[in-house]
Scaffold this motif. Structure first.
Motif, PDB file in Angstrom:
ATOM      1  N   ARG A 221       0.807  -1.214   0.000  1.00  0.00           N
ATOM      2  CA  ARG A 221       0.000   0.000   0.000  1.00  0.00           C
ATOM      3  C   ARG A 221       0.847   1.275   0.000  1.00  0.00           C
ATOM      4  NH1 ARG A 221      -5.498  -0.182   1.800  1.00  0.00           N
ATOM      5  NH2 ARG A 221      -6.243  -2.322   2.064  1.00  0.00           N
ATOM      6  N   ASP A 222       2.129   1.143   0.352  1.00  0.00           N
ATOM      7  CA  ASP A 222       2.970   2.334   0.405  1.00  0.00           C
ATOM      8  C   ASP A 222       3.689   2.582  -0.920  1.00  0.00           C
ATOM      9  OD1 ASP A 222       4.684   0.195   0.476  1.00  0.00           O
ATOM     10  OD2 ASP A 222       5.940   0.975   2.109  1.00  0.00           O
ATOM     11  N   ARG A 230      -3.797   8.854  -2.403  1.00  0.00           N
ATOM     12  CA  ARG A 230      -4.361   9.053  -1.064  1.00  0.00           C
ATOM     13  C   ARG A 230      -4.211  10.507  -0.631  1.00  0.00           C
ATOM     14  NH1 ARG A 230      -5.742   6.526   3.659  1.00  0.00           N
ATOM     15  NH2 ARG A 230      -5.542   4.455   2.745  1.00  0.00           N
ATOM     16  N   SER A 231      -3.023  11.066  -0.850  1.00  0.00           N
ATOM     17  CA  SER A 231      -2.784  12.455  -0.485  1.00  0.00           C
ATOM     18  C   SER A 231      -3.654  13.394  -1.310  1.00  0.00           C
ATOM     19  CB  SER A 231      -1.306  12.791  -0.683  1.00  0.00           C
ATOM     20  OG  SER A 231      -1.061  14.156  -0.449  1.00  0.00           O
ATOM     21  N   LEU A 232      -3.769  13.103  -2.604  1.00  0.00           N
ATOM     22  CA  LEU A 232      -4.556  13.946  -3.498  1.00  0.00           C
ATOM     23  C   LEU A 232      -6.020  13.982  -3.079  1.00  0.00           C
ATOM     24  CD1 LEU A 232      -4.071  15.581  -6.125  1.00  0.00           C
ATOM     25  CD2 LEU A 232      -4.775  13.549  -7.382  1.00  0.00           C
ATOM     26  N   VAL A 327      -5.757   2.297  -1.722  1.00  0.00           N
ATOM     27  CA  VAL A 327      -6.277   3.326  -0.811  1.00  0.00           C
ATOM     28  C   VAL A 327      -7.437   2.776   0.028  1.00  0.00           C
ATOM     29  CG1 VAL A 327      -7.440   5.588  -0.755  1.00  0.00           C
ATOM     30  CG2 VAL A 327      -5.559   5.182  -2.367  1.00  0.00           C
ATOM     31  N   ALA A 328      -8.074   1.707  -0.470  1.00  0.00           N
ATOM     32  CA  ALA A 328      -9.343   1.253   0.101  1.00  0.00           C
ATOM     33  C   ALA A 328      -9.174   0.380   1.341  1.00  0.00           C
ATOM     34  CB  ALA A 328     -10.133   0.481  -0.955  1.00  0.00           C
ATOM     35  N   ASP A 329     -10.152   0.501   2.223  1.00  0.00           N
ATOM     36  CA  ASP A 329     -10.294  -0.404   3.369  1.00  0.00           C
ATOM     37  C   ASP A 329     -11.360  -1.461   3.084  1.00  0.00           C
ATOM     38  OD1 ASP A 329      -8.564   1.126   5.349  1.00  0.00           O
ATOM     39  OD2 ASP A 329     -10.027   2.660   4.811  1.00  0.00           O
ATOM     40  N   ILE A 330     -12.416  -1.038   2.392  1.00  0.00           N
ATOM     41  CA  ILE A 330     -13.539  -1.900   2.030  1.00  0.00           C
ATOM     42  C   ILE A 330     -13.669  -1.871   0.513  1.00  0.00           C
ATOM     43  CG2 ILE A 330     -16.019  -2.324   2.341  1.00  0.00           C
ATOM     44  CD1 ILE A 330     -15.860  -0.540   4.865  1.00  0.00           C
ATOM     45  N   GLU A 347      -6.827  -7.618  -7.525  1.00  0.00           N
ATOM     46  CA  GLU A 347      -6.150  -6.411  -7.055  1.00  0.00           C
ATOM     47  C   GLU A 347      -6.548  -6.022  -5.634  1.00  0.00           C
ATOM     48  OE1 GLU A 347      -6.980  -3.807 -10.360  1.00  0.00           O
ATOM     49  OE2 GLU A 347      -4.908  -3.971 -11.053  1.00  0.00           O
ATOM     50  N   PRO A 348      -7.853  -5.929  -5.301  1.00  0.00           N
ATOM     51  CA  PRO A 348      -8.180  -5.620  -3.901  1.00  0.00           C
ATOM     52  C   PRO A 348      -7.719  -6.709  -2.938  1.00  0.00           C
ATOM     53  CG  PRO A 348     -10.160  -6.177  -5.140  1.00  0.00           C
ATOM     54  CD  PRO A 348      -9.058  -5.987  -6.138  1.00  0.00           C
ATOM     55  N   ALA A 349      -7.800  -7.969  -3.370  1.00  0.00           N
ATOM     56  CA  ALA A 349      -7.343  -9.058  -2.503  1.00  0.00           C
ATOM     57  C   ALA A 349      -5.857  -8.932  -2.207  1.00  0.00           C
ATOM     58  CB  ALA A 349      -7.637 -10.409  -3.166  1.00  0.00           C
ATOM     59  N   ALA A 350      -5.068  -8.584  -3.221  1.00  0.00           N
ATOM     60  CA  ALA A 350      -3.620  -8.477  -3.039  1.00  0.00           C
ATOM     61  C   ALA A 350      -3.245  -7.367  -2.065  1.00  0.00           C
ATOM     62  CB  ALA A 350      -2.943  -8.241  -4.389  1.00  0.00           C
ATOM     63  N   TYR A 351      -4.027  -6.304  -2.027  1.00  0.00           N
ATOM     64  CA  TYR A 351      -3.782  -5.215  -1.081  1.00  0.00           C
ATOM     65  C   TYR A 351      -4.300  -5.522   0.316  1.00  0.00           C
ATOM     66  CZ  TYR A 351      -2.284  -1.665  -4.493  1.00  0.00           C
ATOM     67  OH  TYR A 351      -1.590  -0.926  -5.431  1.00  0.00           O
TER      68      TYR A 351
END
Length: 439
Positions: A221-222, A230-232, A327-330, A347-351
């Motif tokens: 995520r970093d 995320r900042s934007l 960026v997502a939590d859910i 992609e969401p699973a990998a994060y």
């Protein structure tokens, strides 16, 4: 391919093109699609390649296939830095993304339609040593033209669902010779390999390499792009970000209703909507306007730096979904409440996102089965179930994080498809340092 078969195909393609012309013209006028690349598509006027370096021609249809080729291209560059890699695509969105991702190092062009004259001319200009077709791009005239010019031809990341297999089985006598001519069939899983073989592919040139989609997934995520987004968007640790990705009608409206209800008890909730097709950006914008909820476009965030950001963001840019998932939590993976058959949930699973999707995921049946078996995702049957999932993630964040960790662990054990595929492709290329065959 026998000339009669070649020209029979030309006649069939011409009839299909003529029948589709009104729809194509309407789409070109209304959405801007199909307005470019005619010389390349109809006449095979691909960029003429100079020099005698070994050449790999990779073909991807659209955005999804263009993205997944990145890991294979990187592996091939590492193994064969002497080889030239060119990339073709079919759609405008795929072409634009390929140009942005690969255009600084590789030639990008529109693939010819499968008319024999266009295929012959494109192959003559590109002069590939190896032609690689992503997933299920079985174009008989293009494959035959490449073989006539001395190239080897392969399918990579091969995908063949039950329904596709049944459809192709009806034309097996016509398709069989094309499949038998392939020099490589690298499939995502064992059942797919067997389907290709039953249609005519040779067993000795086929292999299970796994899905490139797993290797292409970012797990950190970093990473710089995700941190920038995320900042934007102005998201902080006080926010919980729910992303609905690759959505289709009416999934955006469903998510808006769920979001509006959930935010009453969780004011830190933020919603990111990423429609699947760019031509729907304005349609979704109208849905957002009608909702009365505060929202903004991703394309307008640059000018909004330093200002308070609305709670809803419409991502109206191409090729960013992968970074936004970080960026997502859910997460809700779209195309799964309608009839499209789902979208990529790797992609969401990998994060490690706490991920859900609707019941209609036939295009990703194996991935869904692996995620569900690992207890790394949830299937939500309808709007009420989606609301319950989002609420549970908000009220039990530790359990949501654990759901995501299990998904991330499942992805981790699937990695390596790009390396296995590149090993096989490398065997098709001329030896490094060997003089290239005469054109």
């Amino acid at each position: 391919m026998h000339p009669i078969s070649r020209w029979s195909l030309n006649a069939a393609y011409a009839a299909a093109l003529a029948a589709a012309s009104p729809a194509i013209a309407w789409s070109a006028w209304r959405t801007g699609k199909h307005r470019e690349g005619y010389a390349e598509k109809l006449l095979g006027h691909a960029p003429e390649r100079r020099g005698d370096r070994p050449c790999v021609w990779l073909h991807a249809v659209s955005v999804g296939e263009v993205n997944l080729l990145a890991v294979l291209i990187a592996e091939l560059r590492d193994r064969r830095p002497d080889a030239e890699i060119v990339v073709s695509t079919t759609t405008k969105t795929g072409y634009d993304l390929a140009t942005n991702r690969y255009g600084d190092r590789h030639t990008v062009f529109y693939c010819p339609l499968d008319f024999s004259w266009a295929a012959d001319e494109a192959v003559r200009r590109v002069r590939p040593d190896v032609l690689l077709l992503a997933e299920l791009e079985l174009w008989p005239n293009l494959i035959a033209a490449a073989k006539r010019h001395g190239a080897r031809v392969g399918v990579v990341n091969g995908r063949l669902s039950d329904s596709s297999f049944r459809g192709y089985s009806r034309v097996r006598p016509l398709l069989g010779p094309t499949l038998r001519s392939l020099d490589l069939v690298a499939t995502q899983d064992a059942p797919t390999r067997e389907r290709f073989i039953r249609l005519g592919a040779r067993r000795r040139v086929s292999a299970v390499t796994g899905s490139l989609k797993y290797d292409g997934a970012q797990t950190r995520r970093d990473n710089p792009r995700t941190r920038q987004l995320r900042s934007l968007a102005g998201y902080t640790d006080r926010h919980t970000v729910w992303l609905a990705g690759s959505t289709q009608t009416p999934e955006e409206a469903i998510c808006l209703r769920v979001f509006e209800e959930a935010r009453q008890d969780h004011p830190g909730l933020r919603l990111v909507l990423v429609p699947r097709h760019p031509e729907r950006f304005d349609e979704v914008a109208r849905v957002l306007d009608q909702s009365g909820l505060p929202w903004t476009r991703r394309s307008e965030l640059q000018s909004a730096i330093g200002n308070p950001k609305p709670a809803i963001l419409l991502v109206d840019t191409i090729g960013e979904l992968g970074a936004w998932w970080g960026v997502a939590d859910i997460g809700f993976v779209g195309g799964s409440f309608g009839d499209r058959g789902g979208q990529n949930m790797i992609e969401p699973a990998a994060y490690g996102v706490a991920t859900c999707f609707g019941p209609n995921t036939r295009n990703f049946r194996d991935i869904v089965a692996a995620l569900v078996e690992a207890d790394g995702a949830r299937v939500v049957a309808d709007e009420d179930a989606l609301a319950a999932f989002v609420t549970a993630c908000l009220e039990l964040p530790a359990e949501a994080r654990e759901l995501g960790r299990r998904a991330q662990g499942m992805v981790a054990v699937q990695l390596g498809a790009a390396g296995r595929t590149a090993d096989l492709v490398q065997k098709l290329l001329p030896d490094a340092g060997r003089l290239r065959r005469a054109a």
